[in-house]
Design a protein around this motif. Structure first.
Motif, short mmCIF file in Angstrom:
data_model
loop_
_atom_site.label_atom_id
_atom_site.label_comp_id
_atom_site.label_asym_id
_atom_site.label_seq_id
_atom_site.Cartn_x
_atom_site.Cartn_y
_atom_site.Cartn_z
N PHE A 250 0.59 -10.38 2.02
CA PHE A 250 0.04 -9.02 1.90
C PHE A 250 -0.86 -8.79 0.76
CE2 PHE A 250 4.45 -7.14 3.56
CZ PHE A 250 4.17 -7.71 4.71
N MET A 251 -1.54 -8.05 0.45
CA MET A 251 -2.58 -7.68 -0.33
C MET A 251 -2.13 -6.15 -1.30
SD MET A 251 -5.03 -9.63 -0.81
CE MET A 251 -6.40 -8.94 -1.62
N THR A 256 -6.07 -1.73 -1.74
CA THR A 256 -5.88 -1.77 -0.44
C THR A 256 -5.01 -1.07 0.50
OG1 THR A 256 -5.77 -4.04 -1.83
CG2 THR A 256 -5.03 -4.25 0.60
N TYR A 257 -5.59 -0.77 1.71
CA TYR A 257 -4.95 0.19 2.44
C TYR A 257 -4.98 -0.08 3.91
CZ TYR A 257 -10.15 0.93 3.06
OH TYR A 257 -11.17 0.80 3.42
N ALA A 258 -5.70 -1.04 4.37
CA ALA A 258 -5.92 -1.28 5.95
C ALA A 258 -4.78 -1.42 6.45
CB ALA A 258 -6.78 -2.28 6.35
N TYR A 403 5.62 6.42 -1.35
CA TYR A 403 4.37 5.99 -0.93
C TYR A 403 4.21 5.67 0.45
CZ TYR A 403 0.21 2.80 -1.59
OH TYR A 403 -1.12 2.40 -1.54
N ASP A 404 3.07 5.92 0.91
CA ASP A 404 2.92 5.92 2.40
C ASP A 404 1.41 5.63 2.92
OD1 ASP A 404 4.87 7.35 4.92
OD2 ASP A 404 2.59 7.07 5.37
N TYR A 405 1.24 4.54 3.70
CA TYR A 405 -0.11 4.24 4.13
C TYR A 405 -0.99 5.36 4.92
CZ TYR A 405 0.29 -0.21 1.84
OH TYR A 405 0.38 -1.42 0.53
N GLU A 406 -0.17 6.11 5.74
CA GLU A 406 -0.68 7.05 6.55
C GLU A 406 -1.31 8.14 5.61
OE1 GLU A 406 1.21 8.45 9.89
OE2 GLU A 406 1.40 6.35 10.62
#
Length: 634
Positions: A250-251, A256-258, A403-406
């Motif tokens: 991972f990054m 970094t969000y994709a 924390y949530d990528y969406e």
């Protein structure tokens, strides 16, 4: 699963970039530095398959044997991260198309569309060859699929991607009517009557932007379609090796969000990540701690592995500052304290050619008679001396941060109340305040269950913009059943489709449970700073609001919304819920949190430049002000 009997030390090894005479010297130096694991073959596709279907493993066989004889274990890569020139020449549709409709060129890395059948077919064939050949080799201890998925070209807007996106939508939505409702397509005459009418959300006329719901779904799709690539390679490896674990790096970096790493973490045998410092930031050690804690969150609190970081300067920042004496030891041990099963680097030997030739390595251009090599060798010896540490996860924190990528994806969209909104910056500021107070933080998703949340004395919700009805109920239940909650501004504004919740911003959580009725947003002007009624200072954001059952702790003053609620709280039986309706300055954020953690009697150690972390019986004390590290048994 990850080996829990040792700490790993080493990094990416690229012998194909060097003459054979160097290989034996490499093994000797690795032994000197206590290296016990290298990642092999990450970018070797063109060397392993010089032409379509013509494989050459002789050189790799030789390197594998040298490493094995030298007692160095191998993290075997699948080499699929950069398609060779012969493939992109024969199948130009492999190359991704960007937001402006331009097809990107061969010559960098990750130059592939995740929906390309030509790429998938040839990548699968290569993995089959590698897995069949090395699955039973005793030196191979783990598998490294591709590399840093989504780092360079996470979104492809070609016709193949459009078709794949439509198929993904058809699985997500029961009908076009459901999709039209979710996206709100009656706005701007965007209603779809046939699946084939749907496009990918690329460049639209100036002054307009693609549909917000469509953008959000496209990011979800892009993470999912890329994850399918990983699963394809993983499943091929598993046919030949059912023992050794499979992962991909991972990054874990601030912007970094994709890829949705919480979703990805469910598909890897263990979580591994890469992290590179923003060396220009004097407080980069706090960002490092945040990203290490976030990675532990992906891993569900279990041990994970730092697959890449730098021994000194990187090569891709505007100004690539070298690390200072002792800094790398502090960096690496901070990762280990926070759950990593060791410290691996990019890369073993600093390259002579290519775009990363000035990126630092374990063996610099100047060779082994260097500060860098001496310091990393000292680190290798430290890790070698305490293998029992690997058996313990980092101790659970009392505080969790959502924390949530969406949330990241939706906050990237245009046409927000102010362009100054930054989800990663707000999360980082809340984390930094806690770090400086000596408070350890775990990370959880917005979709965390009531049971997960109940393990924490305090849960922080910085700018959690979207919540489903069930997610909102989980946080309400947590707060009403003894959990303490801090909800940040611009939170719970919309559903998971991006549709705004009506009847007062913040939904039931803010309006009814905490008791603040928010009518309208009043973003502040650049550089504008307000002093709130309790002396705290705010920036960027204010709201027209009123108490609806909450106790007002601070109100706005000297603004367009004087008297409106800036900070409020409400007692909920044995617990308390706070609402922070503004972006506080760093000092004020720290002061606000200090009052909360004192009230809740949350355990604090370190802070103000020093971090103290417990991992089982081990206690890490890392002083970033005095360049000292101490590891001891508690």
């Amino acid at each position: 699963m990850l080996n829990l009997n040792t700490l790993h030390f080493g990094g990416d090894y690229n012998p194909e970039q060097w003459d054979k005479e160097v290989w034996k010297e490499d093994i000797e130096l690795m032994q000197r530095a206590s290296v016990n694991l290298v990642s092999l073959g990450i970018f070797s596709w063109a060397k392993l398959e010089p032409s379509d279907g013509n494989y050459d493993f002789d050189w790799l066989d030789e390197v594998v044997e040298l490493l094995h004889q030298g007692g160095i274990s191998i993290d075997m890569a699948t080499a699929t991260a950069s398609p060779p020139a012969w493939l992109t020449l024969a199948h130009p549709e492999v190359l991704p198309v960007n937001f402006d409709g331009v097809r990107l060129s061969h010559g960098g890395r990750q130059q592939y569309c995740a929906a390309s059948e030509a790429y998938r077919t040839k990548a699968a064939a290569l993995v089959e060859q590698i897995a069949k050949r090395y699955a039973k080799h005793p030196a191979v201890k783990m598998w490294h699929v591709n590399n840093e998925y989504g780092c360079h070209a996470p979104y492809c807007y070609c016709e193949n991607s459009r078709k794949a996106f439509v198929s993904w939508l058809q699985m997500r939505y029961a009908s076009l009517d459901e999709l039209n409702t979710a996206w709100g397509t009656d706005f701007w005459s965007q209603r779809y009557y046939n699946w084939e009418e749907i496009v990918v959300p690329k460049r639209t006329p100036d002054g307009t932007h693609p549909n917000p719901g469509q953008q959000l779904d496209f990011k979800r799709f892009s993470s999912d379609v890329t994850l399918e690539l990983f699963k394809m390679e993983r499943d091929i490896i598993k046919k030949y090796d059912s023992v050794n674990p499979v992962t991909t790096n991972f990054m874990s970096m601030k912007f970094t969000y994709a890829m949705d790493y919480f979703a990805w973490a469910k598909e890897v045998d263990f979580v591994s990540t890469d992290h590179y410092l923003a060396q220009h930031d004097p407080l980069n050690h706090i960002d490092l701690a945040q990203q290490a804690d976030l990675t532990r969150g992906f891993a569900g609190g279990k041990q994970w592995l730092l697959m890449e970081h730098s021994s000194s300067a990187v090569n891709w920042q505007p100004r690539n500052y070298a690390k200072t004496p002792g800094q790398e030891k502090r960096n690496a041990l901070s990762f280990v304290a926070r759950g990593s099963q060791g410290a691996l680097y990019f890369q073993w030997r600093q390259g002579q050619a290519g775009s990363e030739r000035f990126h630092s390595a374990l063996v610099p251009h100047a060779g082994e008679d260097t500060r860098v090599f001496r310091e990393v060798s000292e680190l290798g010896a430290i890790l070698k001396s305490m293998p029992e540490l690997s058996q313990y996860p980092t101790n659970r924190a009392e505080v969790a941060m959502v924390y949530d990528y969406e949330q990241f994806w939706v906050m990237m969209q245009a046409n927000m109340p102010t362009e100054d909104l930054s989800y990663p910056n707000t999360v980082a500021q809340w984390y930094r305040a806690m770090w400086e107070l000596g408070i350890q933080v775990d990370f959880v998703q917005a979709s965390a269950s009531k049971e997960e949340l109940s393990q924490y004395k305090l849960v922080l919700m910085p700018m959690v913009h979207m919540l489903s009805e069930q997610e909102e109920e989980n946080f309400i239940s947590y707060a009403q059943q003894g959990g303490n909650l801090v909800v940040g501004y611009f939170s719970n504004i919309s559903s998971r489709t991006g549709r705004v919740k009506l009847g007062g911003y913040g939904g039931k959580l803010v309006k009814d449970v905490i008791g603040v009725y928010v009518e309208e947003f009043y973003p502040l002007r650049p550089e504008q700073e307000l002093e709130l009624s309790n002396g705290l200072k705010a920036r960027m954001w204010s709201e027209l609001s009123r108490a609806n059952g909450a106790e007002v702790l601070a109100s706005f003053a000297g603004s367009d919304v004087d008297g409106s609620v800036a900070i409020a709280k409400r007692k909920l039986g044995s617990s308390t819920a706070w609402y922070q309706g503004t972006e506080l300055t760093e000092k004020s954020q720290k002061k606000f949190f200090a009052e909360i953690v004192k009230k809740l009697e949350i355990h604090s150690e370190g802070g103000e430049g020093t971090e103290v972390i417990h991992r089982g019986p081990f206690r890490f004390e890392i002083n970033h002000l005095k360049n000292k590290v101490k590891v001891s048994r508690s």
